[in-house]
Design a protein around this motif. Structure first.
Motif, short mmCIF file in Angstrom:
data_model
loop_
_atom_site.label_atom_id
_atom_site.label_comp_id
_atom_site.label_asym_id
_atom_site.label_seq_id
_atom_site.Cartn_x
_atom_site.Cartn_y
_atom_site.Cartn_z
N UNK A 29 1.06 -0.86 -0.08
CA UNK A 29 -0.20 0.43 -0.07
C UNK A 29 0.70 0.56 -0.27
N UNK A 30 1.07 1.75 1.06
CA UNK A 30 2.41 2.20 1.54
C UNK A 30 2.33 2.62 3.42
N UNK A 31 1.76 1.02 3.28
CA UNK A 31 1.80 0.91 4.46
C UNK A 31 2.93 1.06 5.46
N UNK A 32 3.88 0.60 5.18
CA UNK A 32 5.38 0.88 5.92
C UNK A 32 5.21 2.42 5.61
N UNK A 33 5.66 3.07 4.96
CA UNK A 33 5.95 4.39 5.09
C UNK A 33 5.07 5.33 6.20
N UNK A 34 3.56 4.87 6.02
CA UNK A 34 2.25 5.51 6.84
C UNK A 34 3.05 5.34 8.11
N UNK A 35 3.34 3.86 8.94
CA UNK A 35 3.97 2.60 9.76
C UNK A 35 4.96 4.19 10.50
N UNK A 48 -3.77 1.50 10.64
CA UNK A 48 -3.59 0.16 10.12
C UNK A 48 -3.44 -0.89 11.20
N UNK A 49 -3.59 -1.59 11.48
CA UNK A 49 -4.05 -3.01 12.47
C UNK A 49 -2.61 -2.99 13.26
N UNK A 50 -2.94 -3.45 14.16
CA UNK A 50 -1.58 -3.58 15.24
C UNK A 50 -1.25 -4.51 14.42
N UNK A 110 2.14 0.15 20.24
CA UNK A 110 1.88 0.20 19.12
C UNK A 110 -0.05 0.64 18.52
N UNK A 111 -0.49 0.40 19.61
CA UNK A 111 -1.67 0.72 19.73
C UNK A 111 -1.79 2.02 18.72
N UNK A 112 -1.05 3.36 19.61
CA UNK A 112 -1.50 4.08 19.01
C UNK A 112 -0.93 4.64 17.99
N UNK A 113 0.39 3.82 17.86
CA UNK A 113 1.24 4.04 16.09
C UNK A 113 0.32 3.77 15.34
N UNK A 114 -0.45 2.56 14.87
CA UNK A 114 -1.50 1.71 14.54
C UNK A 114 -2.29 2.37 13.95
N UNK A 115 -2.96 2.94 15.42
CA UNK A 115 -4.59 4.01 14.65
C UNK A 115 -3.38 5.23 14.02
N UNK A 116 -2.23 5.66 14.70
CA UNK A 116 -2.18 6.93 14.10
C UNK A 116 -1.73 6.40 12.35
#
Lengths: 227, 227
Positions: free
Chosen positions: A16-22, A49-51, A40-46
């Motif tokens: 996707x560009x999930x890695x970048x978003x993470x 993506x799922x945790x 981690x949950x906060x990172x996932x939300x921001x």
DNA sequence: ACAGGCGGAATGAACATTCATTCCCTTGCA
DNA sequence: TGCAAGGGAATGAATGTTCATTCCGCCTGT
């Protein structure tokens, strides 16, 4: 926290560009709340993506942060070298690098504070002590700033202070000011930046004129502490 | 054998010195691991008390840290004023205060890093923005360093830079160097300290001689960025 | 239809805080 | 002076929450 998986970065291009978003979410949140303050949950939300998804891209939280640090730190160093000319006079090279740090911090506040957080963590201190750093084309040689100081001292235009002291005098004020700026405590205009950088040079430069207090040499302090 | 009395110390004055032990443990651990990185259980162990005991002295973890910050910050400010003479010249007053920060950091590394941690936390930033600080005889007036800058600017011996820039130039290098020293990355001798402080003065002082680059004024940058 | 990426509930560890209990000092009384 | 009851201080196991990490069924692209 172990050190492996140097280059599992892109198994396939980028789903996707999930890695970048993470990565961006992690930088932003850790720059504000610190490592232990960002779950981690906060990172996932921001990142949106799922945790669990985070663990598809990074082994664990430690690895996530360490890899991001390497990446950001390398990009930062590269930025400093943009337009850098070793043929220039010492003062110009010094100001170029300092201005680069300043501008990087202003344009990349999250990355700047992330690097700060990392260096001030126990892990960062260990890294610095062991001089591991990242190798992003870095052949283990000195940072350009250190080369400038060495050249300046050879030419007697920079004070004969220990390297650490020169670095502190050059970078300390910049870090301080950029952090205040990022926190919204002050508003910096170009003139202030320019004059502050000039002041950093004043701090490290070796005076040749006559209207200055003499610099005291170490031997002066062999027996007493204060005049 | 005896009946009453060796120690009237208990009930009111100081129950053990547990409160002190808790405070010192908190300072030491948070200075190293940060707020979120130091569990109450770790503090209890370091202080040699039960975890529940901490809650007899402090409402919760937040209160514990905030109260310690107030106390440490006030003690720090008091230290700076020791031997401070407002009748002295600007340069001497400046160097006295800077040296005070330096010496405080060297003698109280845990407190110094604790203050740093606090100021760099979201809570610390909020505090600074709201200018709440602590009132330890502090009548809300400016810190002595700010008074020195104002006086120096009035006498035209200190550059006409914004207050935040002057503070950054003065304190930035000191904080930087003290942290390196605490981390064991460098060894500071008195001569280096002296010369570094002198360099901080060089950074902020207004040159009156002729062998210096002119300071560019804000209007110069109204339209362009770099000559 | 299916292979594999994905989300998010599931899981066990670690955390902040509470609370029933223990400990120890003081003090009233013999 | 001896003794035991009273009460505040201290404790650490218990509690409910939050965390990092895992696991599994869904869903999308092919």
């Amino acid at each position: 926290m172990n050190i492996h998986s140097l280059a599992a970065s892109s198994t396939q291009t980028d789903p996707g560009n999930k890695r970048e978003r993470i990565i961006h979410a992690t930088i932003r949140l850790i720059s504000e709340y610190g490592f232990h303050g960002t779950p981690i949950s906060m990172i996932a939300q921001e990142a949106g993506v799922g945790a669990g998804t985070i663990y598809r891209y990074f082994k664990d939280k430690d690895t996530l942060v360490l890899e991001i640090f390497k990446q950001v730190n390398c990009a930062f160093k590269q930025t400093l070298l943009h337009g850098y000319d070793e043929g220039q006079p010492v003062r110009d090279r010094f100001l170029h690098l300092c201005r680069g740090i300043f501008q990087y911090g202003m344009k990349n506040p999250y990355e700047f504070k992330f690097i700060e957080q990392f260096y001030n963590s126990p892990y960062g201190t260990t890294l610095r002590r062991e001089k591991i750093f990242c190798n992003c084309g870095d052949t283990g040689q000195d940072l350009p700033l250190e080369q400038v100081f060495a050249a300046g001292q050879a030419q007697q235009v920079i004070k004969a202070l220990p390297l650490a002291a020169l670095i502190a005098l050059a970078i300390g004020p910049i870090v301080f000011l950029v952090k205040d700026s990022i926190a919204g405590l002050i508003q910096l205009d170009e003139a202030t930046i320019h004059n502050t950088l000039a002041a950093c040079w004043d701090a490290i430069q070796q005076e040749t004129g006559t209207n200055r207090q003499p610099v005291v040499t170490p031997s002066f302090f062999a027996t007493e502490e204060k005049p």
